[in-house]
Design a protein around this motif. Structure first.
Motif, PDB file in Angstrom:
ATOM      1  N   ALA A 162       0.734  -1.398  -0.104  1.00 12.33           N
ATOM      2  CA  ALA A 162      -0.109  -0.071  -0.048  1.00 12.33           C
ATOM      3  C   ALA A 162       0.845   1.101   0.049  1.00 12.33           C
ATOM      4  O   ALA A 162       0.561   2.356  -0.708  1.00 12.33           O
ATOM      5  CB  ALA A 162      -1.110  -0.024   1.305  1.00 12.33           C
ATOM      6  N   GLY A 163       1.937   1.234   0.700  1.00 15.17           N
ATOM      7  CA  GLY A 163       2.777   2.455   0.678  1.00 15.17           C
ATOM      8  C   GLY A 163       3.303   2.847  -0.412  1.00 15.17           C
ATOM      9  O   GLY A 163       3.718   3.902  -0.952  1.00 15.17           O
ATOM     10  N   GLU A 164       3.365   2.116  -1.643  1.00 12.81           N
ATOM     11  CA  GLU A 164       3.906   2.162  -2.975  1.00 12.81           C
ATOM     12  C   GLU A 164       3.072   2.788  -3.906  1.00 12.81           C
ATOM     13  O   GLU A 164       3.263   3.069  -5.071  1.00 12.81           O
ATOM     14  CB  GLU A 164       4.572   0.939  -3.546  1.00 12.81           C
ATOM     15  N   VAL A 165       1.676   2.539  -3.413  1.00 13.42           N
ATOM     16  CA  VAL A 165       0.494   2.962  -4.442  1.00 13.42           C
ATOM     17  C   VAL A 165       0.211   4.538  -4.066  1.00 13.42           C
ATOM     18  O   VAL A 165       0.080   5.024  -3.296  1.00 13.42           O
ATOM     19  CB  VAL A 165      -0.728   2.324  -3.923  1.00 13.42           C
ATOM     20  N   ARG A 166       0.546   5.212  -5.362  1.00 16.66           N
ATOM     21  CA  ARG A 166       0.577   6.636  -5.403  1.00 16.66           C
ATOM     22  C   ARG A 166       0.469   7.205  -6.780  1.00 16.66           C
ATOM     23  O   ARG A 166       1.115   6.468  -7.571  1.00 16.66           O
ATOM     24  CB  ARG A 166       1.350   7.596  -4.509  1.00 16.66           C
ATOM     25  N   GLY A 167      -0.097   8.347  -7.223  1.00 12.33           N
ATOM     26  CA  GLY A 167      -0.055   8.820  -8.482  1.00 12.33           C
ATOM     27  C   GLY A 167       0.796   9.618  -8.508  1.00 12.33           C
ATOM     28  O   GLY A 167       1.529  10.333  -7.432  1.00 12.33           O
ATOM     29  N   SER A 168       1.504  10.072  -9.745  1.00 10.85           N
ATOM     30  CA  SER A 168       2.288  10.859  -9.957  1.00 10.85           C
ATOM     31  C   SER A 168       2.086  12.301  -9.461  1.00 10.85           C
ATOM     32  O   SER A 168       2.961  13.092  -8.855  1.00 10.85           O
ATOM     33  CB  SER A 168       2.822  11.096 -11.333  1.00 10.85           C
ATOM     34  N   LEU A 169       0.829  12.707  -9.566  1.00  2.00           N
ATOM     35  CA  LEU A 169       0.553  13.761  -8.946  1.00  2.00           C
ATOM     36  C   LEU A 169       0.592  14.319  -7.573  1.00  2.00           C
ATOM     37  O   LEU A 169       1.217  14.841  -6.876  1.00  2.00           O
ATOM     38  CB  LEU A 169      -0.944  14.479  -9.480  1.00  2.00           C
ATOM     39  N   ARG A 170       0.137  13.033  -6.980  1.00  6.48           N
ATOM     40  CA  ARG A 170       0.175  13.102  -5.384  1.00  6.48           C
ATOM     41  C   ARG A 170       1.655  12.986  -4.940  1.00  6.48           C
ATOM     42  O   ARG A 170       1.856  13.339  -3.967  1.00  6.48           O
ATOM     43  CB  ARG A 170      -0.574  12.010  -4.651  1.00  6.48           C
TER      44      ARG A 170
END
Length: 197
Positions: A162-170
């Motif tokens: 879960a810690g690796e899940v992020r969008g480039s904008l975020r």
């Protein structure tokens, strides 16, 4: 400032009305007098209606999770009984809860030593996939195409973190927030709400 979603123009408070959503784009207007004359009172903080197997709730109805915690000694006892009962029967409790002056349906399920409440959509909020997917063409997929696609998927497969899940904008916003926080002397504050993301 409140703005019209279609025009982007500012809307005065006098032009805003209360309504009830009955369909994706359909609302019924309810006047303040009509609202004041109703004798509806919100249910208890969480009012359980029935228990259902978790597998019967389609993921399309799920909105967002909340951690639910007990309140007071009596609350702890009832909480533990409900948690362990639904855990042992592999069920969830369908309940009603009022959030921001609106009643919602929530599915309570045992999670670790607590309960997680998953806010659910009402049926009118879920679109029929047949209306969307009907126009997708049937395409003949060759074995070579499928083998190549499987190879790519296998090469890019891994465990969910879960810690690796992020969008480039975020990700960019996180860096900006971190830099700004390090440069700022503002005091830190804690959120009053306990929710999951």
């Amino acid at each position: 400032m409140k703005v019209d979603a279609e025009t982007g123009e500012e809307v005065s408070s006098d032009d805003i009305m209360k309504g009830y959503k009955v369909d994706t784009d359909t609302y019924i207007e309810i006047s303040k007098d009509e609202l004041d004359n109703t004798r509806w009172s919100p249910p208890a903080p969480i009012e359980i209606d029935r228990f259902v197997p978790r597998s019967e709730i389609d993921d399309l109805y799920m909105v967002r999770p909340y951690y639910i915690v007990p309140d007071g000694k009596v609350g702890h006892d009832a909480y533990a009984v409900i948690r362990e009962t639904i855990r042992s029967l592999d069920k969830v409790a369908l309940a009603r809860v009022v959030l921001t002056n609106r009643e919602h349906v929530i599915a309570l399920e045992a999670r670790d030593n607590g309960l997680m409440g998953m806010l659910l959509r009402y049926p009118y909020e879920v679109r029929n996939s047949a209306n969307i997917f009907d126009d997708i063409q049937d395409v003949k997929i060759t074995k070579d195409m499928l083998d190549l696609a499987k190879h790519i998927v296998q090469q890019k497969s891994g465990a969910f973190r879960a810690g690796e899940v992020r969008g480039s904008l975020r990700g960019g916003a996180d860096e900006l927030i971190t830099r700004s926080a390090m440069a700022s002397a503002l005091p830190r504050c804690r959120s009053r709400y306990r929710t999951t993301m």
